[in-house]
Design a protein around this motif. Structure first.
Motif, short mmCIF file in Angstrom:
data_model
loop_
_atom_site.label_atom_id
_atom_site.label_comp_id
_atom_site.label_asym_id
_atom_site.label_seq_id
_atom_site.Cartn_x
_atom_site.Cartn_y
_atom_site.Cartn_z
N ILE A 1 0.83 -1.12 0.06
CA ILE A 1 -0.07 -0.04 -0.08
C ILE A 1 0.99 1.27 -0.01
N ALA A 2 1.88 1.32 0.81
CA ALA A 2 2.87 2.51 0.89
C ALA A 2 3.53 2.65 -0.47
N ALA A 3 4.04 1.52 -1.21
CA ALA A 3 4.58 1.45 -2.41
C ALA A 3 3.55 2.27 -3.57
N ALA A 4 2.53 1.99 -3.44
CA ALA A 4 1.51 2.23 -4.40
C ALA A 4 1.28 3.72 -4.30
N ALA A 5 1.12 4.24 -2.72
CA ALA A 5 0.98 5.52 -2.48
C ALA A 5 2.16 6.34 -2.99
N LEU A 6 3.44 5.96 -2.98
CA LEU A 6 4.69 6.41 -3.56
C LEU A 6 4.61 6.72 -4.72
N LEU A 7 4.14 5.64 -5.60
CA LEU A 7 3.93 5.74 -7.13
C LEU A 7 3.06 6.86 -7.57
N LEU A 8 1.80 6.77 -6.88
CA LEU A 8 0.75 7.81 -7.11
C LEU A 8 1.18 9.05 -6.83
N VAL A 9 1.90 9.20 -5.88
CA VAL A 9 2.43 10.70 -5.50
C VAL A 9 3.38 11.11 -6.62
N ALA A 10 4.28 10.27 -6.93
CA ALA A 10 5.18 10.51 -7.95
C ALA A 10 4.41 10.89 -9.16
N ALA A 11 3.73 10.15 -9.69
CA ALA A 11 2.72 10.38 -10.87
C ALA A 11 2.08 11.68 -10.86
N ALA A 12 1.62 11.90 -9.70
CA ALA A 12 0.46 13.35 -9.76
C ALA A 12 1.81 14.49 -9.82
N THR A 13 2.82 14.17 -8.98
CA THR A 13 3.80 15.48 -9.03
C THR A 13 4.13 15.52 -10.70
N THR A 14 4.55 14.48 -11.43
CA THR A 14 4.62 14.77 -12.86
C THR A 14 3.58 15.41 -13.68
N TRP A 15 2.55 14.80 -13.29
CA TRP A 15 1.29 15.01 -14.17
C TRP A 15 0.91 16.66 -13.93
N PHE A 16 0.78 17.02 -12.55
CA PHE A 16 0.51 18.58 -12.46
C PHE A 16 1.73 19.44 -12.71
N ARG A 17 2.94 18.96 -12.73
CA ARG A 17 3.98 19.97 -13.39
C ARG A 17 3.88 20.14 -14.81
N LEU A 18 3.48 18.87 -15.39
CA LEU A 18 3.45 19.11 -16.77
C LEU A 18 2.03 20.01 -17.14
N ARG A 19 1.30 20.20 -16.56
CA ARG A 19 -0.03 20.97 -16.84
C ARG A 19 0.04 22.24 -16.12
N ARG A 20 1.03 22.58 -15.44
CA ARG A 20 1.07 23.90 -14.55
C ARG A 20 1.19 25.05 -15.62
N PRO A 21 0.52 26.30 -15.31
CA PRO A 21 0.41 27.32 -16.12
C PRO A 21 1.66 28.13 -16.08
N VAL A 22 2.33 28.05 -14.91
CA VAL A 22 3.50 29.14 -14.70
C VAL A 22 4.67 27.89 -14.07
#
Length: 264
Positions: free
Chosen positions: A241-262
């Motif tokens: 579960i912790a490893a899955a949470a880790l991957l999710l946070v890493a993916a979310a960081t990448t995803w939201f950075r790619l979509r950031r306006p600034v």
């Protein structure tokens, strides 16, 4: 007759001086607690802790937090560059956070079970307030010199990232101290719920900050240590579960950075 601008400037200066004093307090207070023979509750890798408490090495991040806070507070006090009003606004909630850090250490000695959770809640509110101010003025901050801009985002991201996981861990410890189980179906289910809450908090804040890298890295740092701790405790379900949470946070960081306006 004293102008409103003059009063506002002096008030802001007072808050920035207070911020430096409290930042120094964050550095000194752990040393004082240790010298006085306390610190049992804040000692890492204590026996009987819930498996999802991060491995002891991860708590060294507090040293980085203290350095970043002190560096930012000193810069905010002495700089003459643009953005003074914004620095003054940030000084208020950050003062609450820095004071809360020392209060948390005191609470850990006086009544560590639930008072530490209460103090952490106040600290996190202060961090979220400061982070929200910075996000709403992201365009202005982009105009700052590169070094102070990186310092501000690093401080806010690392402090908030670690704290947004630590508050959930602190809650787990308080529940355990109050008699909640740490193993068996009930104990494992409860800790899965805690990990889900920490992960949801992290993803929500990554969305709000457009994938602030320092925030994401701090959360990943904490979750890697959780994976290690649960593996050491021979809790494979919690490790997965912790490893899955880790991957999710890493993916979310990448995803939201790619979509950031600034870019920040």
């Amino acid at each position: 007759m004293v102008s409103t601008a003059g009063l506002g400037g002096r008030t802001g200066l007072v808050w920035r001086v207070v911020l430096v004093v409290l930042a120094l307090g964050q550095v000194v207070s752990p040393l004082l607690v240790s010298a006085l023979g306390g610190g049992a509750f804040t000692t890492s890798d204590r026996a009987g802790e819930p498996p999802i408490v991060p491995a002891g090495y991860a708590f060294s991040i507090w040293g980085l937090v203290e350095v970043l806070c002190l560096a930012y507070a000193v810069w905010a006090l002495v700089t003459r560059s643009p953005g003074q009003q914004l620095r003054d606004r940030l000084a208020r909630p950050l003062s609450v956070v820095f004071a809360g850090f020392t209060a948390w250490l005191v609470a850990a000695e006086v009544e560590p079970v639930w008072s530490t959770v209460a103090v952490f809640v106040v600290m996190l509110i202060g961090l979220l307030t400061a982070l929200n101010i910075a996000v709403r003025h992201r365009a202005e901050i982009t105009g700052w010199h590169r070094a102070p801009r990186a310092l501000l985002w690093s401080m806010l991201g690392v402090y908030t990232g670690w704290s947004s996981v630590a508050i959930w861990v602190n809650l787990t410890t308080a529940l355990t101290e109050s008699g909640a189980p740490i193993d068996g179906p009930a104990g494992v289910t409860g800790q899965i719920a805690i990990l889900a809450g920490a992960t949801a908090t992290a993803v929500a804040l990554l969305w709000r900050t457009s994938g602030l890298l320092s925030y994401g890295l701090a959360v990943v740092w904490a979750l890697v240590a959780v994976v290690i701790a649960t593996a050491d405790a021979q809790q494979p379900v919690l490790s997965v579960i912790a490893a899955a949470a880790l991957l999710l946070v890493a993916a979310a960081t990448t995803w939201f950075r790619l979509r950031r306006p600034v870019v920040a």
